[in-house]
Design an enzyme around this catalytic site. Structure first.
Site, PDB file in Angstrom:
ATOM      1  N   ASP A 198     -23.526 -25.540 -89.712  1.00  0.00           N
ATOM      2  CA  ASP A 198     -23.155 -25.501 -91.368  1.00  0.00           C
ATOM      3  C   ASP A 198     -21.254 -26.350 -92.070  1.00  0.00           C
ATOM      4  O   ASP A 198     -21.585 -26.343 -93.086  1.00  0.00           O
ATOM      5  CB  ASP A 198     -22.734 -23.846 -91.801  1.00  0.00           C
ATOM      6  CG  ASP A 198     -22.884 -23.606 -93.140  1.00  0.00           C
ATOM      7  OD1 ASP A 198     -24.297 -24.566 -94.408  1.00  0.00           O
ATOM      8  OD2 ASP A 198     -22.423 -22.829 -93.643  1.00  0.00           O
ATOM      9  N   ASP A 215     -15.510 -21.383 -91.050  1.00  0.00           N
ATOM     10  CA  ASP A 215     -16.581 -20.554 -90.870  1.00  0.00           C
ATOM     11  C   ASP A 215     -17.248 -21.380 -90.080  1.00  0.00           C
ATOM     12  O   ASP A 215     -18.409 -21.733 -90.532  1.00  0.00           O
ATOM     13  CB  ASP A 215     -17.294 -21.136 -92.375  1.00  0.00           C
ATOM     14  CG  ASP A 215     -16.799 -20.693 -93.861  1.00  0.00           C
ATOM     15  OD1 ASP A 215     -16.021 -19.514 -92.957  1.00  0.00           O
ATOM     16  OD2 ASP A 215     -16.692 -21.089 -94.400  1.00  0.00           O
TER      17      ASP A 215
END
Length: 259
Positions: A198, A215
């Protein structure tokens, strides 16, 4: 939930937060609705335990909020800033978590147990960060994870101001920043054996013109069934984002540099 029940819930959370404030110096949590979603009884118990082990002395202010987790700024017992990521059990996307957990040989979890899924997800993020960090990828150094709470290195200045994302603060030298990110993507793939999955300007911090990848919970091992699909997505995102910064590089060129 009725208005009366909501008020009672907020009152219980307020009381629990006040206890934590008085005993462990929790402060700057002003939004009662956010507090009621994040600081449930079990999470408060986890924070108590972490505060008794030296990892967390002060929880002070929100760095970022998301659909599934809030990241808070904290201080450890040595007055060093830390980042505290707290996942919310009630609002987590369990289907997404299952998608990235299943097929990863590192984790065994009963997919019907939502709390266990979140705990596994947090452990996954901790282990991914540790694996990346130990192989030279610039990510926040992970310190500890307990249930739905992850404590890691704070990325920001000495006054406690968090570093912005590349989306918020484009690089002064896009080509140099691009080269560094490709280098870290290559290290992540070749040395750490992981694919982020991502990666974009939204989850790369610009820390004094140094990229820090964040993240990483959804990252998978390179032999995961969807690893190459996720790598292609990362490559396309980075190519697209840096084209906007003025750096021309095709996905094919990036792929060669990584693989």
């Amino acid at each position: 939930m009725s208005a009366d029940k909501k008020d009672k819930t907020f009152h219980k959370v307020d009381a629990a937060l006040e206890r934590l404030k008085s005993e462990k110096r929790l402060k700057s949590v002003e939004d009662r609705r956010v507090a009621s979603e994040v600081f449930d009884k079990r999470t408060l118990e986890v924070l108590y335990k972490l505060s008794n082990t030296g990892y967390l002395a002060v929880l002070d202010g929100v760095i970022s909020t998301g659909k599934e987790a809030n990241v808070f700024k904290g201080l450890d017992d040595n007055d060093n800033f830390v980042a505290v990521k707290i996942y919310r059990i009630a609002t987590s996307d369990f289907r997404k978590m299952q998608y990235y957990i299943q097929g990863d040989p590192r984790f065994k979890v009963k997919m019907g147990n939502k709390r266990q899924i979140v705990h596994t997800w947090v452990n996954k993020e901790f282990r991914n960060l540790k694996r990346a960090y130990e192989n030279g990828v610039r990510v926040p150094r992970p310190f500890v994870s307990r249930e739905n709470v992850l404590i890691m290195e704070f990325i920001g200045d000495r006054e406690g101001n968090p570093a912005p994302t590349l989306k918020e603060a484009p690089p002064l030298d896009p080509q140099e920043m691009f080269n560094k990110i490709i280098y870290y993507m290559r290290l992540l793939y070749r040395e750490a054996g992981l694919v982020h999955g991502d990666l974009s300007a939204f989850n790369i911090l610009n820390f004094d013109e140094e990229p820090v990848i964040i993240d990483i919970s959804q990252a998978v091992v390179v032999d995961h069934p969807i690893a190459m699909e996720l790598l292609e997505r990362d490559i396309k995102n980075v190519s697209r984002d840096f084209k906007r910064f003025g750096v021309s590089s095709t996905p094919q060129e990036i792929r060669k540099m990584i693989i």
